[in-house]
Design a protein around this motif. Structure first.
Motif: not given
Length: 414
Positions: A246-249, A257-258, A265-267, A272-273
């Motif tokens: 899927p396109a990363l948008d 998710g939310d 999403l990156r943050d 989490d990591m």
């Protein structure tokens, strides 16, 4: 009770002692057992409990004798433990029992005692913590994995390529060179699910077509008898699908998710990591400290405790009866390490007064309740019902112990 105790082994946590109970003492236990049987014996011609003692002892001679031996052994065991000052780790075992009527009762008692740890060397340890920083590259790798999980697989008409999912009917020649009927396999090319020669053959085959030729088995093939062997292989490619990421948008972020945007999403992935990486680094530091303490302060551990943990592991993993002996040997080193770890933590916590207090447990429960937005009493009740209150206390105690150890042994970052 007058018994003779002769220690025969005192090594590590193992204790062995020869015990002798005088014949007259055993006889007194026989009298006691006979009186017990006399009160309930049912012998024809006599009311219950009214039969002559001599008749009762004759009729129930074996039972009276066995009970007397058990009474004498149990009392001798209790006296031996008290006299020798043993702190038992598990139920002892009796060996070489000699119970001849009219002679002393003799047996060897095998025990394991709780180890007493001196732990004289707890500083000067080399404690290195790996850098748990989450880099941009690691975040992007995780994002890529999430995209892989959301990928679509669509049929294509090209020849297969690495990364494609194929369904094939595969035939490998028998010893006489004949090709049997093919068996169906589904695999993703390039994932090592098939040997390289077979994957190359598949990639030469178009959907709906058949290809066959000699394929050489690799020199490092697990079955030594097949290494370097050439065999005729036939491949019929029945299905071919190719992955589409899927396109990363922002739409992808909302699907995952939310998350309103890719940046959000990156943050979230980075956070989490980071939590996971820090937890792993903490565990590695603690493991290193325990290993060094064990090396500097060697001590034996009761085999009974180790095997109890092994049994717990096998129940947790649902190991079948036929595999228990093999798995037991694999689990023993893990269990021994866990027993040593627990003993070290318990010893330091008791010696340095680091055991978690009730107020500390209450404070942790309030934190959990606040995070869940529920009443602390509700969380306490749930933990109590599930038997997890001790886990909270143990976790806090371990935090205190390792905090104390890290104060004595500064950490350097790799």
């Amino acid at each position: 009770m007058t018994i003779t105790i002769t220690p025969t082994e005192s090594a590590g946590v193992s204790r062995r002692m020869q015990i002798s109970v005088p014949a007259d003492t055993v006889a007194s236990y026989e009298d006691q057992a006979a009186r017990k049987y006399a009160t309930k014996a049912r012998i024809p011609g006599f009311r219950p409990g009214k039969a002559p003692a001599a008749m009762v002892r004759k009729r129930y001679a074996a039972e009276v004798r066995q009970e007397a031996i058990e009474l004498a052994m149990n009392e001798a065991f209790r006296e031996a433990v008290e006299r020798e000052g043993l702190k038992l780790a598990a139920q002892p075992h009796v060996h070489d029992l000699k119970a001849v009527p009219g002679q002393p009762l003799e047996f060897e008692l095998h025990c394991e005692v709780r180890p007493e740890l001196a732990l004289e060397k707890l500083d000067g340890l080399t404690v290195t913590r790996r850098d748990s920083t989450v880099t941009d590259d690691l975040v992007e790798e995780q994002i890529a994995k999430i995209r892989e999980q959301k990928a679509d697989w669509a049929p294509v008409e090209d020849k297969p390529a690495p990364g494609d999912m194929v369904t094939v009917m595969l035939s490998t020649a028998d010893a006489d060179g004949s090709l049997p009927e093919g068996k169906e396999y589904r695999l993703v090319l390039g994932g090592g699910q098939a040997i390289a020669g077979i994957e190359e053959l598949i990639m030469e085959t178009a959907p709906g077509c058949t290809t066959e030729r000699q394929v050489r088995w690799p020199d490092d093939f697990p079955d030594e008898s097949q290494r370097g062997v050439g065999k005729l292989v036939r491949v019929v490619l029945t299905d071919l699908k190719r992955k589409s990421l899927p396109a990363l948008d922002d739409a992808f972020a909302r699907e995952v998710g939310d998350f309103d945007t890719v940046q959000i999403l990156r943050d979230a992935v980075r956070a989490d990591m980071g939590t996971h990486s820090k937890r792993e680094a903490d565990a590695e530091v603690r493991g290193s400290i325990i290993d060094q303490i064990v090396e500097a302060n060697p001590f034996d551990v009761p085999k009974a405790w180790v095997m109890q943990l092994v049994d717990g592991y096998m129940q947790m993993y649902g190991v079948p009866d036929a595999e228990k002996q093999r798995f037991s040997q694999e689990f023993i080193p893990m269990a021994e390490r866990q027993v040593r770890r627990d003993l070290i933590i318990d010893t330091i916590a008791e010696r340095e007064s680091l055991t978690a207090s009730a107020s500390a447990v209450d404070a942790r429960i309030e934190e959990l309740a606040k995070a869940r937005n529920v009443d602390p009493g509700q969380v306490y009740a749930q933990l109590q019902k599930s038997g997890r209150l001790q886990e909270i206390e143990r976790e806090l105690t371990e935090d205190h112990v390792f905090g104390w150890l890290l104060e004595k042994n500064p950490v350097t970052t790799a």
